[in-house]
Scaffold this active site. Sequence first.
Site, PDB file in Angstrom:
ATOM      1  CE1 TYR A 288      10.040   6.273  -6.319  1.00  0.00           C
ATOM      2  CE2 TYR A 288       9.645   8.631  -6.158  1.00  0.00           C
ATOM      3  CZ  TYR A 288       9.478   7.434  -6.822  1.00  0.00           C
ATOM      4  OH  TYR A 288       8.775   7.394  -7.996  1.00  0.00           O
TER       5      TYR A 288
ATOM      6  CG  PHE B 258       9.271  -1.356  -7.422  1.00  0.00           C
ATOM      7  CD1 PHE B 258       8.633  -0.159  -7.177  1.00  0.00           C
ATOM      8  CD2 PHE B 258       9.670  -2.137  -6.353  1.00  0.00           C
ATOM      9  CE1 PHE B 258       8.388   0.266  -5.877  1.00  0.00           C
ATOM     10  CE2 PHE B 258       9.429  -1.725  -5.052  1.00  0.00           C
ATOM     11  CZ  PHE B 258       8.790  -0.519  -4.814  1.00  0.00           C
ATOM     12  CG  ASP B 259       9.028   4.421  -9.302  1.00  0.00           C
ATOM     13  OD1 ASP B 259       9.731   4.959 -10.188  1.00  0.00           O
ATOM     14  OD2 ASP B 259       8.008   4.950  -8.832  1.00  0.00           O
TER      15      ASP B 259
ATOM     16  CB  ILE C  96       1.109   2.988  -0.573  1.00  0.00           C
ATOM     17  CG1 ILE C  96       2.585   3.350  -0.375  1.00  0.00           C
ATOM     18  CG2 ILE C  96       0.853   2.501  -1.984  1.00  0.00           C
ATOM     19  CD1 ILE C  96       3.529   2.173  -0.584  1.00  0.00           C
TER      20      ILE C  96
ATOM     21  CE1 TYR D  88       0.364   1.154  -5.213  1.00  0.00           C
ATOM     22  CE2 TYR D  88       2.504   0.148  -4.834  1.00  0.00           C
ATOM     23  CZ  TYR D  88       1.748   1.230  -5.208  1.00  0.00           C
ATOM     24  OH  TYR D  88       2.362   2.414  -5.566  1.00  0.00           O
TER      25      TYR D  88
ATOM     26  CG  PHE E 276       9.690   2.926  -1.035  1.00  0.00           C
ATOM     27  CD1 PHE E 276       9.761   3.411  -2.343  1.00  0.00           C
ATOM     28  CD2 PHE E 276       8.626   2.105  -0.696  1.00  0.00           C
ATOM     29  CE1 PHE E 276       8.797   3.073  -3.279  1.00  0.00           C
ATOM     30  CE2 PHE E 276       7.657   1.775  -1.622  1.00  0.00           C
ATOM     31  CZ  PHE E 276       7.743   2.259  -2.920  1.00  0.00           C
TER      32      PHE E 276
END
Length: 242
Positions: free
Chosen positions: A162, A172-173, A190, A216, A233
Amino acid sequence: MKVVKSVLAVAVVASMVSCGNQVKEVKSLETEIDSVSYAIGLSMSGQLRSGFEEVNKDILTQAIRNGLDSTNLLIDVKDIQNVISPYFQKKQAEQMKEQQEKAAKEAEAKFGENKKAGIDFLAENKTKEGVITTDSGLQYIVLKEGNGDKPEGPTARVKVHYHGTNIEGNVFDSSVDRGTPAEFGLNQVIKGWTEGVQLMSVGSKYKFFIPQELAYGAQQKGAEIKPFSTLIFEVELLEINK
């Protein structure tokens, strides 16, 4: 929670300790036992004030007398915990809910513009070609459709690659950047992921646009995921772990 444990201990002692049938007011402490007895009473009252301020003082006093004399008990000793524990569990849950609601209001006051930006982004995004919107508000685009199995329910464990960004495009990731796929149960992530990955077949690659309430919410996660952030994502479903 220390306060609750203290109150439970006090309440158990209160129903098992004793005094006489008549409450006698003393003006001074004459002996060591008098002093220790009074100190224990003060300690109990302090714990009650801090964790059970709604205590019915008359009934508490009656319970202490009944417990000492083992007479006229209105609750069986073996049922003490069954009466006390549910009340304080409920009280603790209510306090936690109040704290969460307060934190959410404070976050919204501070990050309201961030929430609005996500709403505006999704409103425009859903009009674009290829974007599908589910009943929950999750949006996605099929980048590549696989022909493997689909995860069977939210307890399924999957392996994915991902790449996650916010609506400003900041990463962010990313398991892709790390070069290592991620493995997890779909009930451990999530809500947007739990729902979205179940739509995919092994070999598929989807792009998800996840509203803040499926991400979140009012929580901040790191520097890039501010409260009420809409998340994006790209997810490739590599395999389903049996």
